[in-house]
Structure formats: C-alpha cells, structure tokens
Design a protein around this motif. Structure first.
Motif, PDB file in Angstrom:
ATOM      1  N   ARG A 249       5.674  -0.415  -9.937  1.00 30.09           N
ATOM      2  CA  ARG A 249       6.246  -1.549 -10.674  1.00 30.09           C
ATOM      3  C   ARG A 249       6.785  -2.610  -9.717  1.00 30.09           C
ATOM      4  N   VAL A 250       7.296  -2.183  -8.575  1.00 27.50           N
ATOM      5  CA  VAL A 250       7.765  -3.142  -7.568  1.00 27.50           C
ATOM      6  C   VAL A 250       6.600  -4.016  -7.103  1.00 27.50           C
ATOM      7  N   VAL A 251       5.459  -3.384  -6.868  1.00 24.56           N
ATOM      8  CA  VAL A 251       4.272  -4.133  -6.441  1.00 24.56           C
ATOM      9  C   VAL A 251       3.768  -5.013  -7.581  1.00 24.56           C
ATOM     10  N   ASP A 252       3.738  -4.477  -8.794  1.00 26.52           N
ATOM     11  CA  ASP A 252       3.306  -5.265  -9.955  1.00 26.52           C
ATOM     12  C   ASP A 252       4.097  -6.569 -10.060  1.00 26.52           C
ATOM     13  N   ALA A 253       5.394  -6.477  -9.835  1.00 28.26           N
ATOM     14  CA  ALA A 253       6.252  -7.654  -9.969  1.00 28.26           C
ATOM     15  C   ALA A 253       5.912  -8.726  -8.942  1.00 28.26           C
ATOM     16  N   ALA A 254       5.403  -8.298  -7.795  1.00 26.14           N
ATOM     17  CA  ALA A 254       5.082  -9.258  -6.730  1.00 26.14           C
ATOM     18  C   ALA A 254       3.722  -9.918  -6.925  1.00 26.14           C
TER      19      ALA A 254
ATOM     20  N   TYR B 185       0.832  -1.208   0.000  1.00 27.79           N
ATOM     21  CA  TYR B 185       0.000   0.000   0.000  1.00 27.79           C
ATOM     22  C   TYR B 185       0.869   1.262   0.000  1.00 27.79           C
ATOM     23  N   ALA B 186       1.910   1.261   0.825  1.00 27.31           N
ATOM     24  CA  ALA B 186       2.790   2.427   0.901  1.00 27.31           C
ATOM     25  C   ALA B 186       3.476   2.691  -0.439  1.00 27.31           C
ATOM     26  N   LEU B 187       3.909   1.637  -1.110  1.00 22.44           N
ATOM     27  CA  LEU B 187       4.588   1.809  -2.393  1.00 22.44           C
ATOM     28  C   LEU B 187       3.634   2.337  -3.466  1.00 22.44           C
TER      29      LEU B 187
END
Length: 200
Positions: free
Chosen positions: A75-80, A59-61
């Motif tokens: 994009r960091v979240v998308d990758a996860a 959520y923070a990202l």
C-alpha cells in the motif's frame, strides 16, 4: 518475534529461520521511512536519496508484502505510484533526464516492474518498463568489445551483468522470444569469446 528478538543472538539455524519473516518486517519499516521521503524532484521515485535507490526501495517493500502476506508495504508503494506521477516520469525518461541511471538504475526498474506484475498483478509500470527495456537493450548491443570488457570488470554501478540478467528475466516474464534470442546470441557471440580477458 518468534524465538528471537532483534539484537539478540540466535541459538540455532532453526530459530533464525523461524523468525526471518519477522525480520523482513523490521527491515521494511526502515525502507518505508526512506521511501516516503521527498529527497529529490523526481515525480514518483523521490525518496531514498536518489532515483535508483527509491526504485529498489519500492521493490523491497513489494517483496516484503509478498513474503509476509502483509499488504501494508504494498500500500505504501501504491500510494506513490499515482498515474500523473508515472506519466511525468515517463516524459522525463524520454527527454533523457534519467540517462545517468543506465544501466544500474534501469536494471533495478525492470526488477521492480516484474515484481509489481508478478506479485501484485498490477501493470501500471508497464509503459516505463517497456521504454527502459528498450534503452537497456540498445545500450548492451551498442558496446564495443573494449567496452564489454570494461563493464564486465566494473564492480559497481556500471557492471555489465546486472542489466543483462534483469533484461533476460524481463524478457522471460514477458515471453519476448525475440529479445531472449537476441540476448542468447549476444552472450554466445559477443561475451563468451571475451571470457579470457575477464579474470574470475
């Protein structure tokens, strides 16, 4: 970084406001480092030491990306959020393996899912969010008056109002008039009469 650097005192409120988004980026870097770790065996939300911390890390990202207009954090979240990992998390949820995250972690997930949909226009968390909303709803409405007072007075993970607030926001976002009516009635009929037992 605008008029101020990390660790240096601000000369004015205006200077702080001018640099605040730069600080969001600095903080997001730390969150990213924790989020991408594999601290647990959870399929998707495996960093940040535990499941709910990974959820609010995501959520923070996403929020950092929205506020700064920098897609890096999203994009960091998308990758996860790989589809097979999300499906495995849903299976784990239905098996009761995440029941310890009720209510605190589940409330955070609803907040994350709303940010994902509202800020990114991506709906991959919807199946998990729908199941979690159902479980939070069942938990709230199953509490006795004694339990309600107990959870209203809790100051940490078991607090009543964090899940209630986020379930309400989720219902508003999804335009679920039935859920909103249930929550309004629950608050009026079950919670307000208990107010004298809950010191401010």
């Amino acid at each position: 970084m605008g008029d101020a650097q990390p660790g240096q005192p601000y000369q004015s409120w205006k200077a702080f406001c001018g640099a605040r988004l730069d600080y969001v980026s600095v903080l997001a870097e730390t969150v990213e480092q924790s989020f991408i770790r594999r601290d647990t065996t959870h399929p998707t939300f495996c960093g940040c030491i535990d499941w709910h911390s990974s959820v609010h890390g995501a959520y923070a990202l996403l929020t950092a990306s929205r506020l700064t207009s920098d897609p890096r954090w999203a994009r960091v979240v998308d990758a996860a959020l790989a589809p097979d990992c999300l499906e495995a998390d849903l299976t784990s949820l239905k098996r009761g393996e995440l029941d310890h995250e009720l209510p605190y972690g589940f409330a955070w997930f609803l907040k994350l899912a709303q940010e994902r949909e509202q800020g990114c226009e991506k709906y991959d968390l919807q199946p998990l969010a729908a199941e979690i909303a159902l479980r939070v709803r069942r938990w709230l409405f199953s509490l006795s008056d004694e339990d309600l007072v107990h959870h209203a007075q809790r100051r940490e993970y078991g607090n009543l109002f964090w899940p209630l607030l986020n379930l309400w926001h989720w219902g508003k976002w999804k335009q679920d008039s039935g859920l909103l009516k249930e929550l309004a009635n629950f608050t009026r009929i079950r919670l307000l009469p208990l107010d004298p037992e809950c010191p401010s």
